[in-house]
Design a protein around this motif. Structure first.
Motif, PDB file in Angstrom:
ATOM      1  N   SER A 114      35.087  35.909  52.388  1.00 28.28           N
ATOM      2  CA  SER A 114      35.702  34.936  51.491  1.00 28.28           C
ATOM      3  C   SER A 114      36.681  35.547  50.507  1.00 28.28           C
ATOM      4  O   SER A 114      37.539  34.852  49.965  1.00 28.28           O
ATOM      5  CB  SER A 114      34.614  34.187  50.712  1.00 28.28           C
ATOM      6  OG  SER A 114      33.981  35.061  49.775  1.00 28.28           O
ATOM      7  N   GLY A 115      36.550  36.850  50.247  1.00 28.53           N
ATOM      8  CA  GLY A 115      37.382  37.493  49.238  1.00 28.53           C
ATOM      9  C   GLY A 115      36.907  37.255  47.823  1.00 28.53           C
ATOM     10  O   GLY A 115      37.560  37.686  46.868  1.00 28.53           O
ATOM     11  N   ALA A 116      35.773  36.576  47.649  1.00 23.76           N
ATOM     12  CA  ALA A 116      35.265  36.280  46.310  1.00 23.76           C
ATOM     13  C   ALA A 116      34.971  37.567  45.548  1.00 23.76           C
ATOM     14  O   ALA A 116      34.486  38.553  46.122  1.00 23.76           O
ATOM     15  CB  ALA A 116      34.000  35.435  46.414  1.00 23.76           C
ATOM     16  N   LEU A 117      35.262  37.548  44.248  1.00 20.85           N
ATOM     17  CA  LEU A 117      34.988  38.696  43.394  1.00 20.85           C
ATOM     18  C   LEU A 117      33.496  38.766  43.097  1.00 20.85           C
ATOM     19  O   LEU A 117      32.925  37.839  42.521  1.00 20.85           O
ATOM     20  CB  LEU A 117      35.784  38.580  42.095  1.00 20.85           C
ATOM     21  CG  LEU A 117      35.639  39.738  41.110  1.00 20.85           C
ATOM     22  CD1 LEU A 117      36.217  41.023  41.690  1.00 20.85           C
ATOM     23  CD2 LEU A 117      36.317  39.400  39.778  1.00 20.85           C
ATOM     24  N   LEU A 118      32.870  39.864  43.477  1.00 17.89           N
ATOM     25  CA  LEU A 118      31.435  40.041  43.312  1.00 17.89           C
ATOM     26  C   LEU A 118      31.081  40.985  42.165  1.00 17.89           C
ATOM     27  O   LEU A 118      29.923  41.085  41.781  1.00 17.89           O
ATOM     28  CB  LEU A 118      30.820  40.580  44.610  1.00 17.89           C
ATOM     29  CG  LEU A 118      31.070  39.728  45.857  1.00 17.89           C
ATOM     30  CD1 LEU A 118      30.459  40.391  47.074  1.00 17.89           C
ATOM     31  CD2 LEU A 118      30.531  38.312  45.678  1.00 17.89           C
ATOM     32  N   GLY A 119      32.079  41.662  41.618  1.00 12.39           N
ATOM     33  CA  GLY A 119      31.850  42.590  40.519  1.00 12.39           C
ATOM     34  C   GLY A 119      32.942  43.631  40.479  1.00 12.39           C
ATOM     35  O   GLY A 119      33.902  43.590  41.264  1.00 12.39           O
ATOM     36  N   GLY A 120      32.794  44.562  39.553  1.00 12.26           N
ATOM     37  CA  GLY A 120      33.776  45.633  39.442  1.00 12.26           C
ATOM     38  C   GLY A 120      33.923  46.119  38.028  1.00 12.26           C
ATOM     39  O   GLY A 120      33.032  45.937  37.181  1.00 12.26           O
ATOM     40  N   LEU A 121      35.077  46.719  37.750  1.00 12.57           N
ATOM     41  CA  LEU A 121      35.321  47.319  36.444  1.00 12.57           C
ATOM     42  C   LEU A 121      36.824  47.422  36.210  1.00 12.57           C
ATOM     43  O   LEU A 121      37.621  47.237  37.108  1.00 12.57           O
ATOM     44  CB  LEU A 121      34.682  48.706  36.369  1.00 12.57           C
ATOM     45  CG  LEU A 121      35.096  49.741  37.430  1.00 12.57           C
ATOM     46  CD1 LEU A 121      36.392  50.465  37.042  1.00 12.57           C
ATOM     47  CD2 LEU A 121      33.997  50.762  37.647  1.00 12.57           C
ATOM     48  N   TYR A 122      37.180  47.730  34.959  1.00 11.31           N
ATOM     49  CA  TYR A 122      38.577  48.036  34.653  1.00 11.31           C
ATOM     50  C   TYR A 122      38.618  49.084  33.554  1.00 11.31           C
ATOM     51  O   TYR A 122      37.623  49.314  32.844  1.00 11.31           O
ATOM     52  CB  TYR A 122      39.362  46.783  34.244  1.00 11.31           C
ATOM     53  CG  TYR A 122      39.078  46.287  32.841  1.00 11.31           C
ATOM     54  CD1 TYR A 122      39.861  46.695  31.761  1.00 11.31           C
ATOM     55  CD2 TYR A 122      38.018  45.414  32.587  1.00 11.31           C
ATOM     56  CE1 TYR A 122      39.597  46.247  30.479  1.00 11.31           C
ATOM     57  CE2 TYR A 122      37.759  44.959  31.312  1.00 11.31           C
ATOM     58  CZ  TYR A 122      38.550  45.379  30.255  1.00 11.31           C
ATOM     59  OH  TYR A 122      38.288  44.944  28.977  1.00 11.31           O
ATOM     60  N   GLY A 123      39.769  49.751  33.431  1.00 13.41           N
ATOM     61  CA  GLY A 123      39.908  50.775  32.408  1.00 13.41           C
ATOM     62  C   GLY A 123      41.346  51.222  32.283  1.00 13.41           C
ATOM     63  O   GLY A 123      42.249  50.706  32.932  1.00 13.41           O
ATOM     64  N   VAL A 124      41.537  52.203  31.425  1.00 15.14           N
ATOM     65  CA  VAL A 124      42.863  52.713  31.068  1.00 15.14           C
ATOM     66  C   VAL A 124      43.076  54.082  31.688  1.00 15.14           C
ATOM     67  O   VAL A 124      42.188  54.948  31.628  1.00 15.14           O
ATOM     68  CB  VAL A 124      43.013  52.797  29.535  1.00 15.14           C
ATOM     69  CG1 VAL A 124      44.319  53.469  29.144  1.00 15.14           C
ATOM     70  CG2 VAL A 124      42.928  51.401  28.921  1.00 15.14           C
TER      71      VAL A 124
END
Length: 224
Positions: A114-124
């Protein structure tokens, strides 16, 4: 007081500072500089064997920057277990600018069908340092899988420092340690002189060699 811009943000990160908002509705930002700083050593990561088996199974699709703002929204979303957040609209605006400048990235865990977002993270990202900002999971281990892929991507890209800001039990289980700020500043200064490149492709196929090395380094880790 100097207005907070993307340029000021990058200069602050280079000195060991980072901002947070008092709450999600506030336009104000506060600067933080913990005297014990959380970092995850990248040289020989020691990770739980069960987690590494999950990572190598490739159940999910891992990608970078497919929807950076969506990743921030997911991290900011309020839940019964997280009734407040420091990720305000102003934070999202500023880090969106950093993303457009190539200085902020997401690692996203998505459903293969489906491509659904299941989790993750972000940063600099700044020179040879990556500063983790926030992570989220909608399914078991999603944020941990994203963090393992982040570590492999940073190793592949030539980074020398993964800053987590604080040490939490969740991060400690993944090798995070606290270091005094003076020692952190030395590592940060070295990373600021270190050339690095964000890989872009954080998939299992692209990071296979680094992940295999990390699996070998985790061979003696107790099950968790």
């Amino acid at each position: 007081m100097e207005p907070i811009t993307s340029d000021l943000l990058l200069r602050a990160y280079g000195e060991g500072l980072f901002p947070m908002a008092p709450d999600e509705q506030s336009d104000e930002l506060e600067w933080f500089c913990p005297q014990e700083r959380g970092i995850i050593p990248l040289e020989v990561p020691a990770l739980p064997r069960r987690l590494m088996r999950t990572v190598m199974a490739g159940q999910y699709r891992l990608c970078s920057d497919e929807d950076f703002d969506g990743m921030m929204q997911a991290c900011a979303r309020l839940t019964p277990s997280r009734p407040e957040t420091w990720i305000s609209g102003r934070i999202r605006q500023l880090y969106g600018e950093l993303h457009r400048l190539g200085h902020a990235h997401s690692v996203e865990v998505r459903d293969r069908e489906s491509g659904a977002l299941l989790g993750g993270l972000y940063g600099v990202s700044l020179h040879g340092a990556f500063f983790g900002e926030s992570m989220v999971s909608h399914v078991r281990d999603a944020s941990k899988i994203a963090l393992v892929h982040l570590m492999a991507a940073l190793r592949q890209g030539g980074y020398g420092l993964l800053d987590t800001q604080y040490v939490t039990p969740h991060l400690a289980s993944l090798g995070c340690v606290g270091v005094p700020f003076a020692a952190y500043r030395q590592q940060l200064a070295a990373a600021m002189q270190q050339p690095a490149r964000w890989p872009g492709d954080v998939s299992l196929a692209a990071l296979g060699q680094e992940l295999e090395t990390m699996v070998q380094g985790s061979a003696g880790r107790a099950e968790r």
